[in-house]
Design an enzyme around this catalytic site. Structure first.
Site: not given
Ligand code: HCI
Length: 394
Positions: A127, A208, A210, A243
């Site tokens: 990420w 992590d 999520a 989520k």
């Molecule tokens: C994602 O789309 O990877 C998760 C959502 C997100 C995206 C950017 C900043 C915080 C959370």
């Protein structure tokens, strides 16, 4: 002074969200930001959250402060959800944070306080905010091999080779399940190997988490992190309730520190509370309270797991349907990996120019690295999305 503020580029993922909102073309398809959507393309408040909120509205008599680390009941509920019985509660320190990102940040802060020279190992890819938060904090990081684009699976050998080169003082970031952006997760045997290698090198894992419940189920999705907790003396976890409870804007998150001994956990608990105090004092409570109520009331919990299962099945159904449609459109199995991956995301193998062309010519939105959000698809949009992807990725 403020005129000297440096410029910062907008977050790439959130930028796609903005571009999509500004696009007036009918039939535009948003496979960008990681937000769940149902078959009608909506991100509804979960029914169980509505119920819990109604009860809370009736019951709550005060908005007075709770504690810097958040409510101990919330800690216990989330610890149980993620770690189950993998580790004794008195070895775990917990911190309520604003969202999973807040937990990531506080985990990094704690790691740096424990070891000012900490080096963080990130999967390649990861990420994007992992690297960007580390850069902002001035913490050194490096990548370990993770994804094999040729198969859409794990580069198992490369990963284990790189992890074997870690050592004491390193923090190894792993996605607990539903890897973002690849959708490629370690299998149980891989988790066992990861635990063994980290046990040998002395590096500490940071998980992590999520998307628990978005892959194969709440228990199956937590099996890897639980194995690490059972096997290794220490671990950090950053957990998100955004989520799996659909509580995105309420910012529900938790940092967990699994410590070697109860005495070390007591010290970690005080340190974590201090970190909240330095950043924003008290963490948000509303979403955390809803999560606590849902996890501790048997009826609400049953409703939640049922609703969550339907969300998971929708995404996995979209995976199968898209893979099938892409096979028909492309006449090849090269997109077959999408069906076997898990979570919200897959990388379809598009380069930034192809991603831009799909957006400009066909109003199909995804992240610049070719990441698609499977939940952004519906039975109506899958055939068209497949046609566009197959045409641009010929
Ligand atoms: C994602 O789309 O990877 C998760 C959502 C997100 C995206 C950017 C900043 C915080 C959370």
């Amino acid at each position: 002074m403020l005129g000297q503020l440096p410029e910062r580029a907008p977050d790439k993922i959130l930028n796609i969200m903005r571009l999509f909102a500004e696009d007036t073309r009918p039939g535009k398809i948003d496979l960008g930001v990681g937000v769940f959507r149902d078959a009608a393309g909506r991100t509804p408040v979960m029914a169980v959250v509505k119920t819990a909120e109604a009860r809370l509205l009736e019951r709550q008599q005060t908005k007075g402060y709770i504690a810097l680390a958040g409510d101990p009941e919330f800690h216990a509920a989330m610890r149980g959800l993620v770690l189950g019985a993998a580790v004794a509660a008195d070895r775990v320190a917990a911190l309520a944070t604003p969202g999973g990102t807040g937990a990531v940040r506080q985990c990094f802060e704690a790691a740096r306080l424990a070891n000012p020279d900490v080096r963080v190992l990130l999967p390649e890819p990861s990420w994007p905010n992992h690297a960007s938060i580390l850069d902002t904090m001035g913490i050194a990081w490096a990548s370990y091999r993770y994804y094999d684009a040729a198969t859409g699976g794990l580069d198992r050998a490369g990963m284990l080779e790189d992890l074997a080169r870690t050592g004491v003082g390193d923090l190894v970031l792993l996605h607990g399940c539903c890897h973002n952006p690849t959708g490629a997760d370690p299998q149980p045997a891989d988790w066992a190997e990861i635990a063994m290698v980290l046990g040998q090198t002395g590096a500490v894992p940071m998980v992590d988490m999520a998307y628990q419940g978005f892959g194969d189920g709440l228990e199956a999705d937590a099996a890897g992190p639980r194995l690490l907790a059972e096997t290794l003396p220490e671990m950090l976890l950053a957990v998100s309730g955004s989520k799996n409870f659909g509580l995105y804007r309420e910012r529900v998150g938790m940092a967990l520190a699994v410590c070697a001994t109860p005495a070390e956990a007591t010290r970690a608990q005080a340190l974590l509370a201090w970190l909240n105090r330095q950043a924003y004092a008290f963490p948000p409570d509303h979403g955390a309270r809803l999560v606590t109520d849902i996890l501790t009331d048997p009826d609400l919990r049953t409703s939640w797991t049922t609703e969550l299962s339907a969300m998971r099945e929708l995404m996995n159904g979209n995976r199968r349907a898209l893979a099938q449609a892409l096979q028909a459109e492309s006449g090849s199995d090269r997109f077959g990996f999408i069906a076997g991956q898990r979570g919200m995301f897959s990388l379809i193998g598009a380069d930034p120019a192809q991603v831009a062309a799909m957006r400009d010519e066909d109003a199909l939105y995804m992240i610049g690295d070719g990441r698609i959000n499977l939940a952004g698809l519906t039975p109506e949009t899958i055939p068209r999305a497949a046609r566009i992807i197959a045409r641009h990725l010929r």
